[in-house]
Enzyme design. Sequence first.
Site, mmCIF file in Angstrom:
data_model
loop_
_atom_site.group_PDB
_atom_site.id
_atom_site.type_symbol
_atom_site.label_atom_id
_atom_site.label_comp_id
_atom_site.label_asym_id
_atom_site.label_seq_id
_atom_site.Cartn_x
_atom_site.Cartn_y
_atom_site.Cartn_z
ATOM 1 N N ASP A 107 0.842 -1.196 0.000
ATOM 2 C CA ASP A 107 0.000 0.000 0.000
ATOM 3 C C ASP A 107 0.880 1.250 0.000
ATOM 4 O O ASP A 107 1.847 1.331 0.759
ATOM 5 C CB ASP A 107 -0.911 -0.005 1.222
ATOM 6 C CG ASP A 107 -1.993 1.058 1.122
ATOM 7 O OD1 ASP A 107 -2.466 1.317 -0.007
ATOM 8 O OD2 ASP A 107 -2.357 1.627 2.163
ATOM 9 N N TYR B 1 1.138 5.751 -0.438
ATOM 10 C CA TYR B 1 0.682 6.944 0.318
ATOM 11 C C TYR B 1 0.926 8.132 -0.606
ATOM 12 O O TYR B 1 1.694 9.018 -0.285
ATOM 13 C CB TYR B 1 1.547 7.006 1.587
ATOM 14 C CG TYR B 1 1.164 7.995 2.654
ATOM 15 C CD1 TYR B 1 -0.105 8.026 3.204
ATOM 16 C CD2 TYR B 1 2.110 8.889 3.159
ATOM 17 C CE1 TYR B 1 -0.420 8.912 4.215
ATOM 18 C CE2 TYR B 1 1.790 9.779 4.176
ATOM 19 C CZ TYR B 1 0.529 9.778 4.702
ATOM 20 O OH TYR B 1 0.214 10.651 5.714
ATOM 21 N N LYS C 127 -3.983 -1.899 9.739
ATOM 22 C CA LYS C 127 -4.432 -2.095 8.366
ATOM 23 C C LYS C 127 -4.390 -3.549 7.915
ATOM 24 O O LYS C 127 -4.762 -3.864 6.791
ATOM 25 C CB LYS C 127 -3.571 -1.239 7.430
ATOM 26 C CG LYS C 127 -3.917 0.248 7.548
ATOM 27 C CD LYS C 127 -2.787 1.135 7.111
ATOM 28 C CE LYS C 127 -3.147 2.592 7.250
ATOM 29 N NZ LYS C 127 -4.095 3.057 6.220
ATOM 30 N N GLU D 265 -9.202 4.079 -2.434
ATOM 31 C CA GLU D 265 -7.983 3.927 -3.231
ATOM 32 C C GLU D 265 -8.296 3.200 -4.536
ATOM 33 O O GLU D 265 -9.331 2.559 -4.682
ATOM 34 C CB GLU D 265 -6.933 3.098 -2.466
ATOM 35 C CG GLU D 265 -6.570 3.671 -1.105
ATOM 36 C CD GLU D 265 -5.303 3.061 -0.502
ATOM 37 O OE1 GLU D 265 -4.494 2.492 -1.266
ATOM 38 O OE2 GLU D 265 -5.145 3.165 0.729
ATOM 39 N N ASP E 90 -8.908 0.404 1.733
ATOM 40 C CA ASP E 90 -7.885 0.023 2.720
ATOM 41 C C ASP E 90 -8.426 0.375 4.101
ATOM 42 O O ASP E 90 -8.119 1.420 4.661
ATOM 43 C CB ASP E 90 -6.593 0.775 2.405
ATOM 44 C CG ASP E 90 -5.509 0.534 3.440
ATOM 45 O OD1 ASP E 90 -5.491 -0.568 4.006
ATOM 46 O OD2 ASP E 90 -4.690 1.445 3.677
ATOM 47 N N TYR F 70 2.329 3.237 14.974
ATOM 48 C CA TYR F 70 2.924 3.448 13.653
ATOM 49 C C TYR F 70 4.367 3.933 13.623
ATOM 50 O O TYR F 70 5.035 3.800 12.596
ATOM 51 C CB TYR F 70 2.043 4.364 12.804
ATOM 52 C CG TYR F 70 2.297 5.845 12.947
ATOM 53 C CD1 TYR F 70 2.954 6.553 11.929
ATOM 54 C CD2 TYR F 70 1.862 6.533 14.066
ATOM 55 C CE1 TYR F 70 3.167 7.910 12.049
ATOM 56 C CE2 TYR F 70 2.079 7.880 14.198
ATOM 57 C CZ TYR F 70 2.730 8.569 13.181
ATOM 58 O OH TYR F 70 2.951 9.915 13.294
ATOM 59 N N THR G 273 -8.692 -5.662 3.587
ATOM 60 C CA THR G 273 -8.636 -4.763 2.436
ATOM 61 C C THR G 273 -9.653 -5.297 1.439
ATOM 62 O O THR G 273 -9.621 -6.483 1.105
ATOM 63 C CB THR G 273 -7.234 -4.792 1.782
ATOM 64 O OG1 THR G 273 -6.257 -4.472 2.779
ATOM 65 C CG2 THR G 273 -7.138 -3.790 0.640
ATOM 66 N N GLU H 91 -10.332 3.866 3.514
ATOM 67 C CA GLU H 91 -9.492 4.673 2.632
ATOM 68 C C GLU H 91 -9.893 4.360 1.200
ATOM 69 O O GLU H 91 -9.847 3.211 0.758
ATOM 70 C CB GLU H 91 -8.002 4.395 2.870
ATOM 71 C CG GLU H 91 -7.554 4.945 4.223
ATOM 72 C CD GLU H 91 -6.049 4.973 4.418
ATOM 73 O OE1 GLU H 91 -5.338 4.192 3.746
ATOM 74 O OE2 GLU H 91 -5.577 5.784 5.246
ATOM 75 N N ARG I 279 -7.795 3.879 13.089
ATOM 76 C CA ARG I 279 -6.952 5.056 13.350
ATOM 77 C C ARG I 279 -6.354 5.073 14.750
ATOM 78 O O ARG I 279 -5.254 5.603 14.945
ATOM 79 C CB ARG I 279 -7.766 6.339 13.137
ATOM 80 C CG ARG I 279 -8.323 6.499 11.748
ATOM 81 C CD ARG I 279 -7.234 6.465 10.707
ATOM 82 N NE ARG I 279 -7.798 6.629 9.365
ATOM 83 C CZ ARG I 279 -7.107 6.433 8.247
ATOM 84 N NH1 ARG I 279 -5.820 6.074 8.306
ATOM 85 N NH2 ARG I 279 -7.678 6.586 7.073
ATOM 86 N N GLU J 171 -10.381 12.358 7.562
ATOM 87 C CA GLU J 171 -10.298 13.702 6.981
ATOM 88 C C GLU J 171 -11.668 14.381 6.929
ATOM 89 O O GLU J 171 -11.786 15.570 7.224
ATOM 90 C CB GLU J 171 -9.724 13.622 5.568
ATOM 91 C CG GLU J 171 -8.297 13.120 5.504
ATOM 92 C CD GLU J 171 -7.933 12.729 4.085
ATOM 93 O OE1 GLU J 171 -7.455 13.591 3.335
ATOM 94 O OE2 GLU J 171 -8.154 11.561 3.721
ATOM 95 N N HIS K 225 -4.277 14.024 0.897
ATOM 96 C CA HIS K 225 -4.458 13.092 2.030
ATOM 97 C C HIS K 225 -3.255 13.139 2.961
ATOM 98 O O HIS K 225 -3.408 13.242 4.189
ATOM 99 C CB HIS K 225 -4.671 11.672 1.500
ATOM 100 C CG HIS K 225 -4.668 10.625 2.577
ATOM 101 N ND1 HIS K 225 -5.720 10.450 3.446
ATOM 102 C CD2 HIS K 225 -3.730 9.713 2.946
ATOM 103 C CE1 HIS K 225 -5.437 9.479 4.298
ATOM 104 N NE2 HIS K 225 -4.228 9.011 4.017
ATOM 105 N N ARG L 65 0.883 15.181 13.227
ATOM 106 C CA ARG L 65 2.183 15.772 13.599
ATOM 107 C C ARG L 65 2.196 17.298 13.592
ATOM 108 O O ARG L 65 3.216 17.905 13.877
ATOM 109 C CB ARG L 65 3.283 15.279 12.635
ATOM 110 C CG ARG L 65 3.652 13.821 12.783
ATOM 111 C CD ARG L 65 4.751 13.437 11.811
ATOM 112 N NE ARG L 65 4.310 13.567 10.419
ATOM 113 C CZ ARG L 65 3.637 12.636 9.752
ATOM 114 N NH1 ARG L 65 3.367 11.491 10.330
ATOM 115 N NH2 ARG L 65 3.251 12.835 8.509
ATOM 116 N N GLN M 148 -3.563 2.603 14.761
ATOM 117 C CA GLN M 148 -2.495 3.193 13.930
ATOM 118 C C GLN M 148 -1.699 4.262 14.684
ATOM 119 O O GLN M 148 -0.467 4.275 14.656
ATOM 120 C CB GLN M 148 -3.131 3.798 12.668
ATOM 121 C CG GLN M 148 -2.135 4.367 11.662
ATOM 122 C CD GLN M 148 -2.857 4.944 10.430
ATOM 123 O OE1 GLN M 148 -4.085 4.900 10.323
ATOM 124 N NE2 GLN M 148 -2.090 5.473 9.504
HETATM 125 CA CA CA Z 1 -3.864 3.254 2.541
#
Ligand code: CA
Length: 417
Positions: A125, A127, A252, A200, A232, A243, A256, A198, A236, A362, A132, A141, A239
């Site tokens: 996967d 990014y 994740k 995708e 995906d 992560y 999927t 997600e 959260r 988001e 996003h 962050r 994660q």
């Molecule tokens: Ca993804």
Amino acid sequence: MTRLTSWVESANSADTDFPLNNLPYGVFSTNALEPRCGVAIGDMVVDMAALEAEDLVLLHFDPVFDVPYWNDVMDLGPKTWADLRARLIELLSANSPDQAKVAPHLVPMSEIHLHMPLVVSEYTDFYAGRHHATNVGTMFRGAENALPPNWLHIPIGYNGRASTVVVSGTDIHRPNGQLKAPDEDLPTFGPSKRLDIELEMGAIVGTSTDMGDTISVAEADEMIFGYVLLNDWSARDIQAWEYQPLGPFQAKAFATSISPWIVTSAALEPFRTSTPEREKDLLPYLQEPKPMLFNIDLSVILQPEGGTQEVIARTNYNTMYYSAPQQLAHHASSGCAMNAGDLLGSGTISGPEKHERGSLLELSWGGEEPITLQDGSTRSFIEDGDTIILTGHAQGAEYRIGFGACAGKILPAKTKF
Ligand code: CA
């Protein structure tokens, strides 16, 4: 972009996902037929095993369609892929001399069950959506560190799990994991409270490379057999705690989902478009010799248990910063062997506007701005009983190349501890 006319009447309507220009590849069964390869045309499916048995389509001396996956066809290579598409167009075109021989082997879509269209070798996967990555980076962050310093130079990815890639229609249990909110001292174990999607695209690698080999972006483009919609699923809260420093793991790994029809690169060819202007020049091995993205309109639909379907986001694949061929070229650049059946997730596809965001993280801005549904309920993340449906199509003047749907329903967690 002229629409090709078929003797299968339903393939000639302007709003079918599956005109003769499309011809996507899936695996289907009926109450009478074992799972086998099929091709969608209008509201029918062509039984490829039957066509092969009657010598109407011959790719190889061994049968390749009487199996529940398209990997054997992938193994025959791009020249054979092109021959197959040309032969199918010939057989299904209006005034085809073979209409009477093919017609008995069409099965109405209302009678079929769809299965995974391929055996997924490995799943990676990426990014690669700038909007996003900027949104998520800002939430995780802070705005000043939103895009990591490598992001404009590398199509960042992680190695995911092939074992839990499932076809549309498969129910998903809410994942369990370690959870620790920033204001808590110690983690706890339990069902994710921030379950997300997600939006995708998935690129399916159709040919292999040897360990140690590298490939150009142009070669990578020719290796891609086709594309599917991909969800995906992401936890959260799991994660956020797990992560750093090695990236997503259990957040994740649990599921999927992909759409059941592989839309070939050949069908998408008229819809090629370029990646956006580079903010930093890419190293030569990542430079694209021609447009490598596609114009594909995408939607995310949420359906609460017993409720109505509602579109919660709309965007387009053309917003991605890196294309699938760039990702594949990068994947092989260290000498990593790639295999037919490898699945590459594009990364979440979000546009610049709020309604174009391809994840609930988001859309609800980390839960601070829940979205309100038509029934008056709100969502920051997915609730048990919710079904998420991704849809997509490339829109031409006279026809469209549709992907069908990528749907999954969330069931309660199976908790043991
Ligand atoms: Ca993804």
